[in-house]
Structure formats: structure tokens, C-alpha cells
Design an enzyme around this catalytic site. Structure first.
Site, PDB file in Angstrom:
ATOM      1  N   ASP A 188       0.848  -1.188   0.000  1.00  0.00           N
ATOM      2  CA  ASP A 188       0.000   0.000   0.000  1.00  0.00           C
ATOM      3  C   ASP A 188       0.875   1.226   0.000  1.00  0.00           C
ATOM      4  OD1 ASP A 188      -2.520   1.484   0.383  1.00  0.00           O
ATOM      5  OD2 ASP A 188      -1.623   2.016   2.301  1.00  0.00           O
ATOM      6  N   GLU A 272      -1.416  -1.449  -5.971  1.00  0.00           N
ATOM      7  CA  GLU A 272      -2.637  -0.738  -6.328  1.00  0.00           C
ATOM      8  C   GLU A 272      -2.612  -0.412  -7.819  1.00  0.00           C
ATOM      9  OE1 GLU A 272      -3.437   2.660  -3.532  1.00  0.00           O
ATOM     10  OE2 GLU A 272      -1.464   2.054  -2.860  1.00  0.00           O
ATOM     11  N   CYS A 343     -12.069  -3.962   6.887  1.00  0.00           N
ATOM     12  CA  CYS A 343     -11.324  -4.666   7.928  1.00  0.00           C
ATOM     13  C   CYS A 343     -10.684  -5.903   7.316  1.00  0.00           C
ATOM     14  CB  CYS A 343     -12.266  -5.067   9.059  1.00  0.00           C
ATOM     15  SG  CYS A 343     -11.497  -6.168  10.248  1.00  0.00           S
ATOM     16  N   CYS A 346     -12.286  -9.200   9.364  1.00  0.00           N
ATOM     17  CA  CYS A 346     -13.642  -9.718   9.195  1.00  0.00           C
ATOM     18  C   CYS A 346     -14.327  -9.223   7.931  1.00  0.00           C
ATOM     19  CB  CYS A 346     -14.495  -9.375  10.414  1.00  0.00           C
ATOM     20  SG  CYS A 346     -14.947  -7.630  10.509  1.00  0.00           S
ATOM     21  N   CYS A 362     -11.664  -1.760  13.724  1.00  0.00           N
ATOM     22  CA  CYS A 362     -12.890  -2.243  13.121  1.00  0.00           C
ATOM     23  C   CYS A 362     -14.053  -2.063  14.095  1.00  0.00           C
ATOM     24  CB  CYS A 362     -12.734  -3.709  12.745  1.00  0.00           C
ATOM     25  SG  CYS A 362     -14.239  -4.415  12.073  1.00  0.00           S
ATOM     26  N   CYS A 365     -15.620  -5.999  14.530  1.00  0.00           N
ATOM     27  CA  CYS A 365     -15.009  -7.041  15.358  1.00  0.00           C
ATOM     28  C   CYS A 365     -13.962  -6.506  16.328  1.00  0.00           C
ATOM     29  CB  CYS A 365     -14.387  -8.116  14.471  1.00  0.00           C
ATOM     30  SG  CYS A 365     -12.905  -7.569  13.615  1.00  0.00           S
ATOM     31  N   ASP A 372      -2.304   1.664   7.321  1.00  0.00           N
ATOM     32  CA  ASP A 372      -1.686   1.352   6.029  1.00  0.00           C
ATOM     33  C   ASP A 372      -1.423  -0.136   5.880  1.00  0.00           C
ATOM     34  OD1 ASP A 372      -1.708   4.023   5.460  1.00  0.00           O
ATOM     35  OD2 ASP A 372       0.354   4.376   6.120  1.00  0.00           O
TER      36      ASP A 372
HETATM   37 ZN   LIG Z   1     -13.395  -6.473  11.638  1.00  0.00          ZN
END
Ligand SMILES: [Zn+2]
Length: 396
Positions: A188, A272, A343, A346, A362, A365, A372
């Protein structure tokens, strides 16, 4: 498939050869401007366009009138005409695409810093003795800091400050496949660091880069106080040029080291897709519910955009492309949208997930990570998915 690569080496000319190189640049500059004048005149007075081939044909006549221009052989003269041809090709291309480009311009001798040989005549390379033979100049010493691979096809000799360089274009460069490692990585373009990897590594530009930039700023300030046309100004100008080159070289070194390490250690590298990245990079406005707006980090993003340019992400990427190709590694570009808000643990995607530039938490979760690094993990996942679907498509 024939691969081609360009190798660049420092030339170490004697003072006599140096004078020869400078004269060659001067005479080629004269030829360039004369050829440009011919094209302009033919069009202005006769509405006739003159091509590269036409100009090459008249070189023989030119030779009888001005033998001094041909001291270094006819190939280099053709190279100069070719350069003019490219300038016109770029001009026409931009005209056709509806832009309003400037007509190719005459070049000042002080800025005419490179000449080229477009075929293998007029020069020769002696790799054993590390010499470059240039017709009319002599056998110039070469600092071959790395071995050359493939078959040399064409060269460009250029001046940068007081240094002379040669770029040798080689064809049929053999690949050097690297042993499999069983590792994959997502990369990234970071907000906080220059680059973040899915392994959790953050790469910053390093303290030397900062020092280099400060030196450059100092040199530019010093230049601004000097009187035009003075000797002090000329010296200050040279100092700015040196500082510029130093900063550029440091960035290039960092990009080389980083791309080499990434390619050596991983079988699959996911980056990317820049075309999409550029569109999605502007942050959304954040209303605060009281009729105003909270900070959306636009300022930090502006800084980010600057550092993207600074870091030479494009340069890093092109290095990754050719090193991956050379080493038989797989490089995939993926759509980076939502990678910074999703995330990695999850899959929950929400703009509130990103607490600040650096922290990701997140809301689904509770997973916490460097923002990054989280994005880099998503990029890796997207790359794997893209590869899997491409393979499934091939299977059908
Ligand atoms: Zn999550």
C-alpha cells in the site's frame, strides 16, 4: 520474447576526450537547429513537410559543405535528426488529441546535453578493458559498476553537470529466474509511511532524504540572493543542480533497494492500480452536524500527494515491473477502492473504521492495526482473489 534493458554507466573521459565530447554536443546542437529551421521554412514557404528520411538523404550534401559536423560519424547525426523527428511526432500526437502544444523549439547550446547513436555503427564496447570507443573521440574509460547482459544495440551519451554518462540499450537480455519462496505480499502506498506491506513492514524515506531536501532548500535560497549574470550566481546555480541530483539519486537508491528486496522475497506481489487510485484519493467532506465540517484530512492528503511525487512511486513501480519480469515473479495490480476502510480480519467496511491517519479499528469485530498495513493486507487479498478467478476462467 526479446527483453530489452538499458544500462547506464559513468564515463571517465580524459581532458582531451572531454573537449571532444563538448564539441560534439555543440555541433549536434547546430545540426538540430538547422534541421528544425529546414522543416519550419519548408512548411512556412511551400506548405511542404519534410520527414526524417528526407533529412537523412540530404546529410550527404551537408557533409560536403560542413565536414566539421561529421567528425564523430554519420550515425550520431542521424540520431540527432531522429530526436527532432520524435519532437515533431510528440507535437502532432498532442495536436491530434486536441491539446495545444508548443511547436518544437530551437535549442540553446548550453542545454543540448545528449547525443545518440541509433544503430551499432560509430561506436564499440570493450567490456574486458572497460572502454567505450566513440568515433572521433577515442576510447573513453567506463566505470562498469554492474555487468551488462544481452546484445548492445544503441547508445546515448549525455552530460549532467560536469559528468558524462552513457546509456546502453541492450536487446535479448536473458531472464534470471529466482527460486520460489512461497511468500506473497501486498503493498500500500501509505499515508504515514511511504510504503506499507502486508507483512506489517513500514518503509519511511529515511533521514538522509530529509537532510538532502534541506540542503536543496538552502541552495535555492542562496541562489535567490545572487545578482544575475554574476560569477557567484553561476556557482550557486551549479550548487542547486548538485543538490537536486543528490536528492533524486537518494530516492532512486531507495526505490532500487526496496524493489529488489520485495522481488527477491516474494513469488506474488500485489500493488494498487494507479489509474483507479488517483480517482479515489480525494477524501470525502465530513459534516459535524452543526452546519460545519470536521477535518477530513485533506491537508494531510495534500501532503501525501506531494510525498507520492517525492517518493517516486511511479519509479518504484516500474522497477518492480521489470525486476519481477526478470525474476519470473507475478505482479498484479488491483482496484484499491475501499482497501483503506475495509477490515482485513472480518471484511466489515465502514468509513468510521479509520480512527485517524495511522490507526484502524474495526467497528464490527474490534480488530486494531496500523491503517496502512490493514490496507496492504486488503490489497494482497484482492490480488489473490483476482488471480484465482483468472485461473478459474482459464480452466473453463
Ligand atoms: Zn473487523
Amino acid at each position: 520474447m526479446s527483453r530489452s534493458r538499458t544500462y547506464r554507466y559513468l564515463l571517465q573521459p580524459t581532458s582531451r576526450q572531454r573537449t571532444g565530447l563538448e564539441r560534439m554536443c555543440l555541433s549536434q546542437c547546430e545540426l538540430y537547429n538547422a534541421a528544425l529551421e529546414e522543416r519550419r521554412g519548408a512548411w512556412a514557404w511551400e506548405r511542404r513537410s519534410v520527414s526524417y528520411v528526407d533529412q537523412c538523404r540530404t546529410l550527404t550534401e551537408t557533409r560536403e559543405v560542413r565536414p566539421d559536423l561529421f567528425k564523430c560519424g554519420v550515425t550520431v547525426c542521424r540520431g540527432t535528426l531522429k530526436r527532432l523527428e520524435w519532437a515533431f511526432a510528440a507535437f502532432y500526437r498532442r495536436c491530434h488529441s486536441g491539446e495545444t502544444p508548443g511547436y518544437p523549439r530551437f535549442k540553446a547550446a548550453s542545454r543540448f546535453d545528449s547525443v545518440q547513436w541509433e544503430d551499432t555503427k560509430g561506436w564499440g564496447l570493450d567490456t574486458d578493458n572497460k572502454r567505450l570507443r566513440l568515433h572521433g573521440i577515442g576510447h573513453v574509460k567506463l566505470r562498469m559498476h554492474r555487468p551488462l547482459r544481452g546484445t548492445p544495440k544503441a547508445i546515448t551519451v549525455s552530460r549532467q553537470g560536469k559528468r558524462w554518462w552513457v546509456s546502453i540499450r541492450c536487446a535479448d537480455v536473458p531472464a534470471q529466474p529466482l527460486p520460489a519462496t512461497g511468500h506473497s505480499v501486498g503493498i500500500d502506498l501509505g499515508v504515514c509511511a511511504l510504503v506499507a506491506t502486508s507483512d506489517g513492514e513500514l518503509v519511511s524515506e529515511g533521514r538522509f532524504a530529509k537532510r538532502g531536501r534541506n540542503r536543496l532548500a538552502g541552495a535555492q535560497r542562496a541562489l535567490s540572493t545572487k545578482r544575475r549574470g554574476s560569477m557567484h550566481r553561476r556557482r550557486a546555480c551549479e550548487a542547486v543542480g548538485r543538490a537536486h541530483r543528490k536528492v533524486a539519486n537518494q530516492r532512486k537508491d531507495l526505490a532500487h533497494q526496496l524493489s529488489r528486496q520485495l522481488v527477491n522475497d516474494h513469488d506474488l506481489i500485489v500493488v494498487e492500480d494507479l489509474r483507479v487510485a488517483q480517482m479515489s484519493r480525494r477524501p470525502k467532506p465530513r459534516p459535524n452536524g452543526k452546519g460545519g465540517f470536521d477535518s477530513n484530512g485533506a491537508r494531510a492528503k495534500a501532503g501525501l500527494n506531494r510525498s507520492i511525487a517525492d517518493a517516486g512511486w511511479g519509479m518504484l513501480r516500474s522497477m518492480l515491473v521489470y525486476k519481477a519480469e526478470d525474476g519470473g515473479r507475478e505482479l498484479i495490480a488491483v482496484d484499491p477502492r475501499h482497501t483503506s476502510l475495509r477490515c482485513a480480519s472480518c471484511g466489515h467496511t465502514e468509513s468510521e473504521n479509520r480512527l485517524s491517519q495511522a490507526v484502524f479499528r474495526c467497528r464490527g469485530c474490534g480488530h486494531r492495526d496500523h491503517a496502512d498495513v490493514n490496507a496492504a493486507r486488503n490489497i494482497l487479498r484482492a490480488g489473490r482473489a483476482q488471480r484465482a478467478s483468472a485461473r478459474a476462467g482459464l480452466g473453463n
